[in-house]
Design a protein around this motif. Sequence first.
Motif, short mmCIF file in Angstrom:
data_model
loop_
_atom_site.label_atom_id
_atom_site.label_comp_id
_atom_site.label_asym_id
_atom_site.label_seq_id
_atom_site.Cartn_x
_atom_site.Cartn_y
_atom_site.Cartn_z
N ILE A 1 32.41 72.87 -5.32
CA ILE A 1 33.32 71.76 -5.04
C ILE A 1 32.40 70.62 -5.17
CG2 ILE A 1 34.60 70.54 -3.37
CD1 ILE A 1 35.50 73.37 -1.97
N ASP B 1 28.87 56.00 0.18
CA ASP B 1 29.62 57.08 -0.61
C ASP B 1 29.39 58.29 -0.01
OD1 ASP B 1 31.19 55.01 -2.51
OD2 ASP B 1 29.24 55.49 -3.75
N GLN C 1 34.95 61.21 4.98
CA GLN C 1 34.23 60.30 4.12
C GLN C 1 34.74 58.93 4.68
OE1 GLN C 1 35.34 61.21 -0.16
NE2 GLN C 1 33.28 60.69 -0.58
N ASN D 1 31.12 69.31 -8.59
CA ASN D 1 32.14 68.37 -9.45
C ASN D 1 32.47 67.15 -8.82
OD1 ASN D 1 32.71 70.35 -11.28
ND2 ASN D 1 34.05 71.39 -9.84
N GLN D 2 31.82 66.79 -7.34
CA GLN D 2 32.17 65.43 -6.63
C GLN D 2 31.05 64.70 -6.73
OE1 GLN D 2 33.79 66.21 -2.95
NE2 GLN D 2 35.62 66.94 -3.49
N ILE D 3 29.64 65.08 -6.51
CA ILE D 3 28.41 64.33 -6.33
C ILE D 3 27.29 65.02 -7.25
CG2 ILE D 3 29.18 63.51 -3.98
CD1 ILE D 3 27.20 65.91 -3.05
#
Length: 181
Positions: A35, A142, A176, A38-40
């Motif tokens: 996961i 972020d 977040q 693919n995000q960071i």
Amino acid sequence: MRIIGGKLKGLRLNPPTNLPVRPTTDLAKEALFNILQNQIDMEDLKVLDLFTGTGNMGFEFASRYAQSVLCVDHSFHCIKYVTDTAKQHGLTQIKTLKADVFKFLEQETEQYDLIFADPPYDISRIPEIATIVFERNLLSADGLLIVEHQSMQNLSNHPAFVEQRRYGHSSFSFFQKTQPE
């Protein structure tokens, strides 16, 4: 327990059996890092690993070139194991701190790109982790907070809650900062 990615991929970690821990399973850890991949961008992340235990997650972030990883736990034996293992494998970006996690959070002023918390499942204060992190502004703009907890526990009441992913009896809840519109 093994490192599943990065420069130390495949390395088996063998912590002493007497540590007061419940390590994240390799299956759940692999799903989580799929996961995150693919995000960071994991390189250059500033990571805070709360309730570090064996350092399993901290070592995984360091193996994937995180800039810094601060591992916090109240157990002297856990901190000693993480410190010794980091030194043995040249993971100079890993620092350790023996402290009560909640007291640490109440006093911390640094901001982190990613905070991972894997508290003992039987403590009643798990929902407080997100509250303290956001009240103390401990995440960068972020930044991402991930709390591992029992699947039957629901942490979705917090305004910064994004999603929960279940892996058997364990779940990861993601939080977040809400971006101003």
